[in-house]
Design an enzyme around this catalytic site. Structure first.
Site, PDB file in Angstrom:
ATOM      1  N   HIS A 147       0.840  -1.205   0.000  1.00  0.00           N
ATOM      2  CA  HIS A 147       0.000   0.000   0.000  1.00  0.00           C
ATOM      3  C   HIS A 147       0.872   1.249   0.000  1.00  0.00           C
ATOM      4  O   HIS A 147       2.076   1.184   0.259  1.00  0.00           O
ATOM      5  CB  HIS A 147      -0.923   0.028   1.225  1.00  0.00           C
ATOM      6  CG  HIS A 147      -2.069  -0.929   1.117  1.00  0.00           C
ATOM      7  ND1 HIS A 147      -1.958  -2.245   1.509  1.00  0.00           N
ATOM      8  CD2 HIS A 147      -3.330  -0.769   0.663  1.00  0.00           C
ATOM      9  CE1 HIS A 147      -3.119  -2.855   1.287  1.00  0.00           C
ATOM     10  NE2 HIS A 147      -3.968  -1.981   0.775  1.00  0.00           N
ATOM     11  N   LYS A 151      -0.426   4.893   4.590  1.00  0.00           N
ATOM     12  CA  LYS A 151      -1.341   3.966   5.278  1.00  0.00           C
ATOM     13  C   LYS A 151      -0.928   3.824   6.735  1.00  0.00           C
ATOM     14  O   LYS A 151       0.245   3.652   7.057  1.00  0.00           O
ATOM     15  CB  LYS A 151      -1.367   2.605   4.565  1.00  0.00           C
ATOM     16  CG  LYS A 151      -2.384   1.660   5.195  1.00  0.00           C
ATOM     17  CD  LYS A 151      -2.805   0.551   4.251  1.00  0.00           C
ATOM     18  CE  LYS A 151      -3.730  -0.447   4.921  1.00  0.00           C
ATOM     19  NZ  LYS A 151      -4.990   0.141   5.414  1.00  0.00           N
TER      20      LYS A 151
HETATM   21  N1  LIG Z   1     -12.736  -1.129   3.196  1.00  0.00           N
HETATM   22  C1  LIG Z   1     -12.175  -0.636   2.099  1.00  0.00           C
HETATM   23  O1  LIG Z   1     -12.518  -0.988   0.955  1.00  0.00           O
HETATM   24  C2  LIG Z   1     -11.119   0.429   2.258  1.00  0.00           C
HETATM   25  C3  LIG Z   1     -10.538   1.046   1.143  1.00  0.00           C
HETATM   26  C4  LIG Z   1      -9.625   2.072   1.344  1.00  0.00           C
HETATM   27  C5  LIG Z   1      -9.302   2.475   2.623  1.00  0.00           C
HETATM   28  N2  LIG Z   1      -9.867   1.837   3.676  1.00  0.00           N
HETATM   29  C6  LIG Z   1      -9.626   2.271   5.051  1.00  0.00           C
HETATM   30  O2  LIG Z   1     -10.303   3.504   5.227  1.00  0.00           O
HETATM   31  C7  LIG Z   1      -9.609   4.284   6.201  1.00  0.00           C
HETATM   32  C8  LIG Z   1      -9.317   5.662   5.616  1.00  0.00           C
HETATM   33  O3  LIG Z   1      -8.407   5.558   4.552  1.00  0.00           O
HETATM   34  P1  LIG Z   1      -7.891   6.875   3.793  1.00  0.00           P
HETATM   35  O4  LIG Z   1      -6.809   6.455   2.860  1.00  0.00           O
HETATM   36  O5  LIG Z   1      -9.052   7.634   3.262  1.00  0.00           O
HETATM   37  O6  LIG Z   1      -7.239   7.684   5.022  1.00  0.00           O
HETATM   38  P2  LIG Z   1      -7.014   9.256   5.183  1.00  0.00           P
HETATM   39  O7  LIG Z   1      -5.984   9.431   6.252  1.00  0.00           O
HETATM   40  O8  LIG Z   1      -6.784   9.881   3.858  1.00  0.00           O
HETATM   41  O9  LIG Z   1      -8.444   9.776   5.700  1.00  0.00           O
HETATM   42  C9  LIG Z   1      -8.924   9.586   7.008  1.00  0.00           C
HETATM   43  C10 LIG Z   1      -9.689  10.840   7.399  1.00  0.00           C
HETATM   44  O10 LIG Z   1     -10.313  10.618   8.667  1.00  0.00           O
HETATM   45  C11 LIG Z   1     -10.253  11.847   9.359  1.00  0.00           C
HETATM   46  N3  LIG Z   1     -10.540  11.691  10.777  1.00  0.00           N
HETATM   47  C12 LIG Z   1      -9.681  11.592  11.825  1.00  0.00           C
HETATM   48  N4  LIG Z   1     -10.358  11.541  12.987  1.00  0.00           N
HETATM   49  C13 LIG Z   1     -11.678  11.605  12.669  1.00  0.00           C
HETATM   50  C14 LIG Z   1     -12.876  11.617  13.436  1.00  0.00           C
HETATM   51  N5  LIG Z   1     -12.853  11.574  14.783  1.00  0.00           N
HETATM   52  N6  LIG Z   1     -14.060  11.667  12.778  1.00  0.00           N
HETATM   53  C15 LIG Z   1     -14.090  11.751  11.438  1.00  0.00           C
HETATM   54  N7  LIG Z   1     -12.996  11.779  10.661  1.00  0.00           N
HETATM   55  C16 LIG Z   1     -11.802  11.705  11.274  1.00  0.00           C
HETATM   56  C17 LIG Z   1      -8.858  12.376   9.037  1.00  0.00           C
HETATM   57  O11 LIG Z   1      -8.745  13.760   9.333  1.00  0.00           O
HETATM   58  C18 LIG Z   1      -8.796  12.079   7.549  1.00  0.00           C
HETATM   59  O12 LIG Z   1      -9.305  13.159   6.777  1.00  0.00           O
HETATM   60  C19 LIG Z   1      -8.375   3.477   6.595  1.00  0.00           C
HETATM   61  O13 LIG Z   1      -8.659   2.734   7.765  1.00  0.00           O
HETATM   62  C20 LIG Z   1      -8.195   2.534   5.416  1.00  0.00           C
HETATM   63  O14 LIG Z   1      -7.520   1.352   5.749  1.00  0.00           O
HETATM   64  C21 LIG Z   1     -10.747   0.824   3.524  1.00  0.00           C
HETATM   65  O1  LIG Z   2      -5.562   2.522   1.332  1.00  0.00           O
HETATM   66  C1  LIG Z   2      -5.922   1.827   2.289  1.00  0.00           C
HETATM   67  O2  LIG Z   2      -5.697   2.158   3.464  1.00  0.00           O
HETATM   68  C2  LIG Z   2      -6.646   0.557   2.048  1.00  0.00           C
HETATM   69  N1  LIG Z   2      -7.115  -0.080   3.090  1.00  0.00           N
HETATM   70  C3  LIG Z   2      -7.877  -1.283   3.081  1.00  0.00           C
HETATM   71  C4  LIG Z   2      -7.181  -2.369   3.879  1.00  0.00           C
HETATM   72  O3  LIG Z   2      -6.546  -2.059   4.907  1.00  0.00           O
HETATM   73  O4  LIG Z   2      -7.265  -3.532   3.498  1.00  0.00           O
HETATM   74  C5  LIG Z   2      -8.295  -1.714   1.700  1.00  0.00           C
HETATM   75  C6  LIG Z   2      -7.288  -1.402   0.643  1.00  0.00           C
HETATM   76  C7  LIG Z   2      -6.866   0.072   0.673  1.00  0.00           C
END
Ligand SMILES: NC(=O)c1ccc[n+]([C@@H]2O[C@H](COP(=O)([O-])OP(=O)(O)OC[C@H]3O[C@@H](n4cnc5c(N)ncnc54)[C@H](O)[C@@H]3O)[C@@H](O)[C@H]2O)c1
Ligand SMILES: O=C(O)C1=N[C@H](C(=O)O)CCC1
Length: 253
Positions: A147, A151
């Site tokens: 990633h 991350k």
């Molecule tokens: N399930 C999936 O398909 C999938 C895909 C991508 C990312 N993710 C997950 O999603 C999450 C976010 O990823 P990202 O790349 O967008 O991260 P990022 O760091 O770009 O965004 C996270 C956001 O959350 C905000 N935040 C912090 N505290 C908060 C609060 N109390 N309330 C609301 N917002 C708050 C931060 O300021 C930031 O803007 C991670 O845990 C990642 O692993 C999951």
């Molecule tokens: O960008 C990330 O952070 C992602 N988080 C998810 C994970 O932890 O598996 C899904 C893929 C992208």
């Protein structure tokens, strides 16, 4: 009537991607966002998490889509449950205790889709990994994920789901996170994490036997695949029985 959605983690990478797609959809209405940062999301208000209850009462959303950070997500999920708002949770990195907190906040209160990966491809990939584990349990197994440099959690939520699937099919095996120095391979599962640049999300599971290897892999090229899956889950979850569902339920897999 359009489904009203609020995004938590609104000003993050995923929040912005989900927000853009919702703002272009005819059957969904973006009514605002939650974030600790200040800003706006496609013309809607973004408020701090401390004001979440008042925001829910004012905007009356049908669904909260959470892509934030684990500790924040737990509190936002509890607030959604208090305010009868359905949930789509993509945030990863929950501890077992946080996962339990989420379950007791949600079960019997509101419907929620929780998935470590909302891409359709990864949900198929998990099924292929399960089938391979059933057939190739005596092969050596190595899980690798890569990633972007920002991350926050490791291994990824998707990799942890892979490990859960392998445990379900093969019984619990020792996990070895990287190797250095002298090694003697037993029946452990090797887990390898790469972080760098702007890699969107790569996962692979290697089954290595004598004279052959099978490698099952998935590569995401754009966060839109996760966002589209989360939005599909949002359309599906509103009005369901109040319990936790997976993306496999949404896809009927
Ligand atoms: N399930 C999936 O398909 C999938 C895909 C991508 C990312 N993710 C997950 O999603 C999450 C976010 O990823 P990202 O790349 O967008 O991260 P990022 O760091 O770009 O965004 C996270 C956001 O959350 C905000 N935040 C912090 N505290 C908060 C609060 N109390 N309330 C609301 N917002 C708050 C931060 O300021 C930031 O803007 C991670 O845990 C990642 O692993 C999951
Ligand atoms: O960008 C990330 O952070 C992602 N988080 C998810 C994970 O932890 O598996 C899904 C893929 C992208």
């Amino acid at each position: 009537m359009a489904i009203k959605a609020v995004i938590s983690g609104a000003l993050g990478r995923m929040g912005g991607t989900v927000g853009r797609i919702i703002s272009e959809a005819h059957d969904l209405e973006l009514v605002g966002g939650i974030d600790v940062k200040k800003g706006s999301l496609f013309g809607t208000e973004v408020v701090p998490a401390t004001g979440i209850d008042a925001f829910f009462k004012e905007k009356k959303p049908d669904v909260l889509i959470d892509f934030s950070v684990a500790a924040a997500a737990v509190e936002n999920i509890k607030a959604a449950a208090r305010n009868n708002v359905a949930l789509v949770v993509g945030t990863t990195g929950f501890s077992p205790a946080q996962r339990k907190e989420i379950e007791s906040a949600v079960e019997g209160k509101v419907p929620a889709v929780i998935s470590s990966n909302f891409s359709v491809g990864v949900n198929i990939f998990w099924k292929l990994v399960r089938e391979a584990a059933r057939q190739l349990g005596d092969y050596d197994i190595e899980v690798t994920e890569a990633h972007h440099r920002y991350k926050k959690d490791a291994p990824s939520g998707t990799a942890k789901t892979i490990l859960d699937i392998l445990d379900q099919e093969l019984g619990e095996r020792e996990k070895v996170y990287g190797r250095v120095g002298a090694t003697e391979r037993k029946d452990e599962i090797g887990v390898h994490v790469i972080r760098g640049g702007d890699i969107v999300g790569d996962h692979s599971v290697l089954f290595a036997g004598n004279f052959e290897c099978i490698e099952i892999s998935h590569r995401a090229y754009d966060r839109a695949v996760f966002a589209q899956g989360a939005i599909r889950a949002a359309r599906w979850i509103v009005g369901r029985e109040p319990r936790i569902y997976t993306m496999q339920d949404v896809l009927g897999l």
